[in-house]
Design a protein around this motif. Sequence first.
Motif, PDB file in Angstrom:
ATOM      1  N   SER B  18       8.897 -19.011  21.422  1.00 28.57           N
ATOM      2  CA  SER B  18       9.414 -19.809  19.907  1.00 28.57           C
ATOM      3  C   SER B  18      10.209 -20.786  20.310  1.00 28.57           C
ATOM      4  N   LEU B  19      10.977 -20.697  21.075  1.00 30.43           N
ATOM      5  CA  LEU B  19      11.992 -21.330  22.418  1.00 30.43           C
ATOM      6  C   LEU B  19      11.280 -23.008  21.912  1.00 30.43           C
ATOM      7  N   GLU B  20      11.857 -23.774  21.248  1.00 35.71           N
ATOM      8  CA  GLU B  20      11.243 -25.429  20.776  1.00 35.71           C
ATOM      9  C   GLU B  20      11.194 -25.850  21.576  1.00 35.71           C
ATOM     10  N   GLY B  21      10.184 -26.745  22.101  1.00 37.83           N
ATOM     11  CA  GLY B  21      10.549 -28.022  23.132  1.00 37.83           C
ATOM     12  C   GLY B  21      10.000 -27.689  24.244  1.00 37.83           C
ATOM     13  N   PHE B  22      10.310 -25.782  24.663  1.00 39.16           N
ATOM     14  CA  PHE B  22      10.288 -24.994  26.323  1.00 39.16           C
ATOM     15  C   PHE B  22       8.916 -25.271  26.982  1.00 39.16           C
ATOM     16  N   PHE B  23       8.213 -24.512  26.184  1.00 36.01           N
ATOM     17  CA  PHE B  23       6.762 -24.579  26.950  1.00 36.01           C
ATOM     18  C   PHE B  23       5.893 -25.448  25.739  1.00 36.01           C
ATOM     19  N   PRO B  24       5.923 -26.548  27.147  1.00 33.95           N
ATOM     20  CA  PRO B  24       4.960 -27.507  26.297  1.00 33.95           C
ATOM     21  C   PRO B  24       3.347 -27.219  26.032  1.00 33.95           C
ATOM     22  N   GLY B  25       2.340 -26.732  26.373  1.00 33.57           N
ATOM     23  CA  GLY B  25       1.477 -26.592  26.295  1.00 33.57           C
ATOM     24  C   GLY B  25       1.395 -25.201  25.625  1.00 33.57           C
ATOM     25  N   SER B  26       0.217 -24.369  25.725  1.00 35.68           N
ATOM     26  CA  SER B  26      -0.007 -23.195  24.552  1.00 35.68           C
ATOM     27  C   SER B  26      -1.191 -22.094  25.553  1.00 35.68           C
ATOM     28  N   GLY B  27      -1.007 -22.271  27.219  1.00 32.57           N
ATOM     29  CA  GLY B  27      -1.203 -21.680  28.368  1.00 32.57           C
ATOM     30  C   GLY B  27      -1.038 -20.078  28.415  1.00 32.57           C
ATOM     31  N   PRO B  28      -1.428 -19.544  29.071  1.00 27.98           N
ATOM     32  CA  PRO B  28      -0.985 -17.959  28.690  1.00 27.98           C
ATOM     33  C   PRO B  28       0.738 -17.992  29.642  1.00 27.98           C
ATOM     34  N   LEU B  29       1.528 -17.382  29.631  1.00 33.39           N
ATOM     35  CA  LEU B  29       2.948 -17.168  30.864  1.00 33.39           C
ATOM     36  C   LEU B  29       2.982 -16.436  31.085  1.00 33.39           C
ATOM     37  N   ASN B  30       3.440 -15.834  32.349  1.00 36.90           N
ATOM     38  CA  ASN B  30       3.679 -15.549  33.355  1.00 36.90           C
ATOM     39  C   ASN B  30       4.707 -14.678  33.259  1.00 36.90           C
ATOM     40  N   CYS B  31       4.886 -12.882  33.242  1.00 39.77           N
ATOM     41  CA  CYS B  31       5.845 -12.442  33.028  1.00 39.77           C
ATOM     42  C   CYS B  31       6.724 -11.227  33.846  1.00 39.77           C
ATOM     43  N   ARG B  32       7.923 -11.508  34.640  1.00 39.74           N
ATOM     44  CA  ARG B  32       8.258 -10.259  35.500  1.00 39.74           C
ATOM     45  C   ARG B  32       9.597  -9.549  35.150  1.00 39.74           C
ATOM     46  N   GLU B  33       9.844  -8.664  34.885  1.00 32.35           N
ATOM     47  CA  GLU B  33      11.024  -8.304  34.365  1.00 32.35           C
ATOM     48  C   GLU B  33      11.693  -7.947  35.747  1.00 32.35           C
ATOM     49  N   ILE B  34      12.729  -8.498  35.737  1.00 33.60           N
ATOM     50  CA  ILE B  34      13.105  -8.290  37.513  1.00 33.60           C
ATOM     51  C   ILE B  34      14.779  -7.598  37.750  1.00 33.60           C
ATOM     52  N   GLY B  35      15.265  -6.835  36.219  1.00 34.76           N
ATOM     53  CA  GLY B  35      16.440  -6.442  36.798  1.00 34.76           C
ATOM     54  C   GLY B  35      16.317  -5.182  37.591  1.00 34.76           C
ATOM     55  N   ASP B  36      17.627  -4.357  38.071  1.00 36.89           N
ATOM     56  CA  ASP B  36      17.557  -3.361  38.572  1.00 36.89           C
ATOM     57  C   ASP B  36      17.584  -2.301  37.249  1.00 36.89           C
ATOM     58  N   GLY B  37      17.739  -2.284  36.102  1.00 39.37           N
ATOM     59  CA  GLY B  37      17.089  -1.884  35.262  1.00 39.37           C
ATOM     60  C   GLY B  37      18.500  -0.511  34.689  1.00 39.37           C
ATOM     61  N   ASN B  38      19.622  -1.058  35.763  1.00 39.44           N
ATOM     62  CA  ASN B  38      21.083  -0.118  35.581  1.00 39.44           C
ATOM     63  C   ASN B  38      21.574  -0.424  34.037  1.00 39.44           C
ATOM     64  N   LEU B  39      21.736  -2.228  33.964  1.00 34.58           N
ATOM     65  CA  LEU B  39      22.559  -2.123  32.656  1.00 34.58           C
ATOM     66  C   LEU B  39      21.900  -3.293  31.966  1.00 34.58           C
ATOM     67  N   ASN B  40      21.117  -4.026  32.701  1.00 30.92           N
ATOM     68  CA  ASN B  40      20.546  -4.326  31.491  1.00 30.92           C
ATOM     69  C   ASN B  40      18.376  -5.111  31.958  1.00 30.92           C
ATOM     70  N   LEU B  41      17.989  -5.315  31.247  1.00 36.75           N
ATOM     71  CA  LEU B  41      16.790  -6.099  31.786  1.00 36.75           C
ATOM     72  C   LEU B  41      16.313  -7.351  32.014  1.00 36.75           C
ATOM     73  N   VAL B  42      16.576  -7.784  32.802  1.00 38.44           N
ATOM     74  CA  VAL B  42      16.067  -9.535  32.719  1.00 38.44           C
ATOM     75  C   VAL B  42      14.523  -9.809  33.315  1.00 38.44           C
ATOM     76  N   PHE B  43      14.458 -11.081  32.140  1.00 35.25           N
ATOM     77  CA  PHE B  43      12.868 -11.465  32.744  1.00 35.25           C
ATOM     78  C   PHE B  43      12.588 -12.742  33.402  1.00 35.25           C
ATOM     79  N   HIS B  44      11.721 -12.527  33.716  1.00 34.44           N
ATOM     80  CA  HIS B  44      11.609 -14.270  34.106  1.00 34.44           C
ATOM     81  C   HIS B  44      10.310 -14.384  33.691  1.00 34.44           C
ATOM     82  N   ILE B  45      10.434 -15.796  33.325  1.00 40.17           N
ATOM     83  CA  ILE B  45       8.706 -15.630  31.571  1.00 40.17           C
ATOM     84  C   ILE B  45       8.489 -17.708  32.527  1.00 40.17           C
ATOM     85  N   SER B  46       7.330 -17.740  32.978  1.00 37.30           N
ATOM     86  CA  SER B  46       7.204 -19.338  34.112  1.00 37.30           C
ATOM     87  C   SER B  46       6.325 -19.387  33.246  1.00 37.30           C
ATOM     88  N   ASP B  47       5.834 -20.626  32.998  1.00 38.12           N
ATOM     89  CA  ASP B  47       4.092 -21.590  32.867  1.00 38.12           C
ATOM     90  C   ASP B  47       3.737 -21.866  34.432  1.00 38.12           C
TER      91      ASP B  47
END
Lengths: 406, 406
Positions: B18-47
């Motif tokens: 939903s982030l306007e204009g960021f991911f140009p196509g409509s293909g699948p995005l990869n997502c990994r949660e890379i936080g240590d889970g102690n304080l925050n969730l951290v998602f790495h999302i890539s096209d």
Amino acid sequence: MSAYHPLNEEEAIEIARSLEGFFPGSGPLNCREIGDGNLNLVFHISDPASGQSLIMKQALPYAKVVGESWPLTLDRARIESEALQLEGKLAPGLVPQVYLYNPELALTIMEDLSDHVIMRRGLIEGGRYPLFSEHISTFIAQTLFFTSDLGMNQQDKKLNVGRFINPELCKITEDLIFDDPYTDAENNSFEDAIRDEAEALWNDGQLHVEVALLREKFLTQAQALLHGDLHTGSIFITPESTKVIDPEFAYYGPMGFDIGAVIANLLLNYAAREGWDHDDDAVLDYQNYLLETVREVWTKFEAKFRALWDEHGQDRLAKTAPGYKDDYMLRLLRDTIGYAGCKMVRRIVGLAHVADIDRIEDAAVREQAQRAALAIGKSLIKLNRQASSIEQLIQTAQTASAAAKA
Amino acid sequence: MSAYHPLNEEEAIEIARSLEGFFPGSGPLNCREIGDGNLNLVFHISDPASGQSLIMKQALPYAKVVGESWPLTLDRARIESEALQLEGKLAPGLVPQVYLYNPELALTIMEDLSDHVIMRRGLIEGGRYPLFSEHISTFIAQTLFFTSDLGMNQQDKKLNVGRFINPELCKITEDLIFDDPYTDAENNSFEDAIRDEAEALWNDGQLHVEVALLREKFLTQAQALLHGDLHTGSIFITPESTKVIDPEFAYYGPMGFDIGAVIANLLLNYAAREGWDHDDDAVLDYQNYLLETVREVWTKFEAKFRALWDEHGQDRLAKTAPGYKDDYMLRLLRDTIGYAGCKMVRRIVGLAHVADIDRIEDAAVREQAQRAALAIGKSLIKLNRQASSIEQLIQTAQTASAAAKA
């Protein structure tokens, strides 16, 4: 705040009547507006039948000082009301009781203290207040200690800092006390006779460094909730009772600023008497009374603050680190001396003066008083970081004042 | 905050799309949660198609440290996001760009820095970063100066203080850095081999006074908006680029705390190498690189801060009072040294350690590193109020570390 408007006397009476159980009968109430109209409306409302009375203080959305007018937030009424209520809890009996605070109208209804006099007037008239040092030292020790990281939960203290952020009123202090007197500022106001003294202030680099350091602490050191304007015009007094009023300048700042304000205003009255006839023992006797009061304010404050620290200290390391408390008290004394000096200087060359000196009719006597006050103020500012006892403050004040006469 | 819930990967992808204009196509995005889970969730999302990527950081309503869990306000996500954006304005290119902040979800979407490494890891691996001192000195000079009373409107600064009141995160620092290491606290964590050192810390009155004074400043001195946790684990780096991340500890505090954090973590890596074979020139050479970096961080910071003062100073008296700037810089240096020391000590005996030392496999080498770090830390704490140059810090660190070996 759309309901806000400055009240007239009829509206004030109507609000007073709605205060449950306060005015017992239904007879007519008297109302007088007794404020100076510069910052606030102040209504005195009384019931001739029951003898009951109260004070209503309403903040105006502007400040008027010598003709100039500038906008001022009504939020200061909230700050004043919250500070008064907090002070009342921490130092019971030493502030007027708050009956009601109405945020829409920026209005505080509180205890009438008409049986007291403003301490500045009392001192001008030569009054003595044997319980003053006992009362004011309790007030400052209790309010400063229990709002600081030493005496309250340190996370709640941070929320308090946020609640009492008070930019506009602090700016008045920052300009009028910590800037204008040390430069040729438009807002300065002094008599031609002492222009040499004013110019000396503008060119005294050693003084400027000390003032810059004290200004820095005023800007950054969130040590305790200050009254913020604790001069003798903010104290109602009788020989038996002391009531601190008007904490609209309240904010988290360096403790020494409040203690210094009390001491500065005692010393301004001391300086006011420097031009009088010193063959008159009564003059010297009163001056000694003032110096003794200065000594007692500090020594009693220090004893009480140390006792609170031992009994109610919240900070583990502050309680156990050897010598830390002594170091802290020494720094408080030094700040007190520095701020006392700043508060004296601004009352002679800055925008707002004190009646103790301004109302002296004889020009030569008045000039003598002004020079004495400036000499004391400058000496205290220069002493502050070197000081190690309250006796040094007293000796410095006496010496500087005497030298200004010679 | 009723919309708040911890996101899963599908939800994260949906928000990213939903982030306007960021991911140009409509293909699948990869997502990994890379936080240590102690304080925050951290998602790495890539096209994979466009190569575009981003980071989503969501605050969790609790903190987990070594098994324990305690509630933590989500407001820290607002503080982190606002601090990041402010830092980005004041130090362009030195923090990740913020694309979006969603207060309901306590979520910040920001630049992906996967081409950088965490500086702590880089140093452990012996990496050299020739631009680091240039970058980090710009970051600290710009962010500290322009959020202080020296570099911004002094009334707006007070509002900033209120915006960044951060009691819960400050409490973590107050406990773990300025209290626990100096007493037999439950949260402490150290190896049996250095129990003698831990006990010495608990009984060193001279040290306690210095720590109490540094703690006091941390509690009261609203000097500038700090990052608040500026160790090498909060810095992403390459030889060409430096990015400061994770300002969730941001609050108004003493500037030296941030500068000291950088220096402490360079010195922790220095100490980590103390047990290595010093006949190996490479070890000494790298240690010298670290000390030279410490020197450059301070000297470049000082030069930049002084230049900002001269060019953009907002405080009249601070600009004109002779010698005041020198006095200010000296006090900054002293605070920096004191806080650097505190930050080293806590990493050896306190709750949270550093990989530089903990991951040394040989127990004797690790013990040597721990003793060196403690010796440096204690010496810096005791030096702080006497220091007059960065060279003294460096010499003290070398001497203390060498003595711990003998």
